[in-house]
Design a protein around this motif. Structure first.
Motif, PDB file in Angstrom:
ATOM      1  N   GLY A  91       0.819  -1.201   0.000  1.00  0.00           N
ATOM      2  CA  GLY A  91       0.000   0.000   0.000  1.00  0.00           C
ATOM      3  C   GLY A  91       0.850   1.245   0.000  1.00  0.00           C
ATOM      4  N   LYS A  92       0.254   2.353  -0.437  1.00  0.00           N
ATOM      5  CA  LYS A  92       1.003   3.611  -0.468  1.00  0.00           C
ATOM      6  C   LYS A  92       0.398   4.688   0.417  1.00  0.00           C
ATOM      7  CE  LYS A  92      -1.218   4.902  -4.867  1.00  0.00           C
ATOM      8  NZ  LYS A  92      -0.967   5.337  -6.262  1.00  0.00           N
ATOM      9  N   ASP A  93      -0.780   4.448   0.991  1.00  0.00           N
ATOM     10  CA  ASP A  93      -1.381   5.414   1.914  1.00  0.00           C
ATOM     11  C   ASP A  93      -0.917   5.071   3.324  1.00  0.00           C
ATOM     12  OD1 ASP A  93      -2.827   7.288   3.261  1.00  0.00           O
ATOM     13  OD2 ASP A  93      -4.770   6.759   2.394  1.00  0.00           O
ATOM     14  N   ILE A  94       0.340   5.425   3.600  1.00  0.00           N
ATOM     15  CA  ILE A  94       0.987   5.020   4.848  1.00  0.00           C
ATOM     16  C   ILE A  94       0.298   5.626   6.064  1.00  0.00           C
ATOM     17  CG2 ILE A  94       3.142   5.118   6.150  1.00  0.00           C
ATOM     18  CD1 ILE A  94       4.620   5.123   3.483  1.00  0.00           C
ATOM     19  N   ALA A  95       0.034   6.917   6.016  1.00  0.00           N
ATOM     20  CA  ALA A  95      -0.539   7.607   7.171  1.00  0.00           C
ATOM     21  C   ALA A  95      -1.874   6.997   7.576  1.00  0.00           C
ATOM     22  CB  ALA A  95      -0.708   9.092   6.882  1.00  0.00           C
ATOM     23  N   GLN A  96      -2.761   6.767   6.619  1.00  0.00           N
ATOM     24  CA  GLN A  96      -4.081   6.238   6.940  1.00  0.00           C
ATOM     25  C   GLN A  96      -3.992   4.831   7.509  1.00  0.00           C
ATOM     26  OE1 GLN A  96      -6.888   8.071   7.011  1.00  0.00           O
ATOM     27  NE2 GLN A  96      -7.612   6.258   8.100  1.00  0.00           N
TER      28      GLN A  96
END
Length: 293
Positions: A91-96
């Motif tokens: 995944g690339k939406d690390i913060a979420q």
């Protein structure tokens, strides 16, 4: 401190965050969860050998390689397998993903290496965590801790707002617990805010104003220290804006960690006005732990 969530650096990173967690684990016995994110754009893979793989095959291959990297990293830092859980995540939406993990699990602190870049339309993972993560967030600097790390709590003794007073106590308790676990003392930094516009216009006398405020703050600080049975001599007071004064005091004390509160403004208000902790972070060369109300 029982559960630490560590975010691994990208490939070839220094992984200071995991090194910090290893130090804290040795001192506190906390369990570490290490998350390593990975992602390859299937329509434009950097490595041509991935071009023939399906999306599922590509994801499985990349995740498996990332898992091996993380396990090797843990071995290099001599973290025992029983003390760490390692998970590679596609995944690339690390913060979420981090925010979601913290909402589901009782995480005592998120630890991540610094990535300090932002524009009006882009918010880095660091800023997103500082603003939205429910758990305390440690953003690590690149330098190593001293053998006897120095912990500084940035507090606001001038406030009369109940929620901010409560946040002072929460910040200090976290700093004190960290210092105690490392068998160190905690220091306190406070910036005496000055109405610079009024001073520049000679409407008020800066010396008299600062002298008066210093006496008021010293009385509040003394009472605060008595509540926690700590030496009032640990309090450092200096006049000026917090975003300049806190880093100045931290530098003077040769601090390794600064613990501060953040209200976590979001949206346009957060982008245009900013958060004090973010302004402080830009000027600090230490680790920063941000605590929310």
């Amino acid at each position: 401190m029982e559960k630490l969530l560590v975010i691994a650096d990208k490939e070839d990173g220094k992984n200071v965050a995991l090194a910090r967690a290893a130090s804290l684990q040795a001192a506190t016995g906390a369990k570490i969860t290490l998350l390593g994110f990975c992602y390859v754009n299937i329509s434009n893979p950097n490595d041509l050998k991935f071009a023939t793989l399906s999306r599922g095959q590509l994801e499985k291959h990349v995740v498996a390689n990332r898992q091996k990297e993380l396990e090797k990293l843990a071995r290099q830092l001599k973290i025992k397998p029983k003390n760490i859980t390692i998970k590679a995540i596609w995944g690339k939406d690390i913060a979420q993903a981090i925010i979601s993990h913290c909402s589901k699990h009782n995480v005592d602190m998120v630890i991540k290496s610094a990535h300090r870049s932002e524009t009006l339309l882009y918010t880095s993972t660091d800023w997103q965590l500082l603003r939205s993560c429910s758990a305390p967030v440690m953003i690590t600097a690149s330098k190593s801790w001293k053998k006897k790390p120095r912990i500084v709590a940035a507090l606001d003794f001038s406030t009369t707002i109940k929620s901010k007073i409560a946040l002072n106590h929460k910040v200090f308790k976290h700093a004190l617990a960290l210092a105690n676990s490392l068998d160190q003392e905690v220091h306190i930094a406070h910036a005496i805010r000055t109405p610079q516009a009024l001073i520049d216009l000679d409407i008020i006398d800066s010396r008299k104003y600062i002298s008066k405020k210093r006496k008021e703050v010293q009385a509040t600080a003394k009472a605060f220290c008595e509540d926690y049975d700590v030496d009032p001599g640990c309090v450092q007071l200096k006049a000026g804006p917090p975003e300049k004064i806190i880093p100045s005091i931290a530098s003077k004390l040769k601090a390794d960690v600064v613990v501060t509160g953040t209200v976590g403004r979001r949206g346009i208000k957060g982008k245009l006005m900013g958060n004090t902790v973010e302004a402080i972070l830009n000027r600090l060369h230490t680790d920063v732990i941000a605590i929310k109300p």
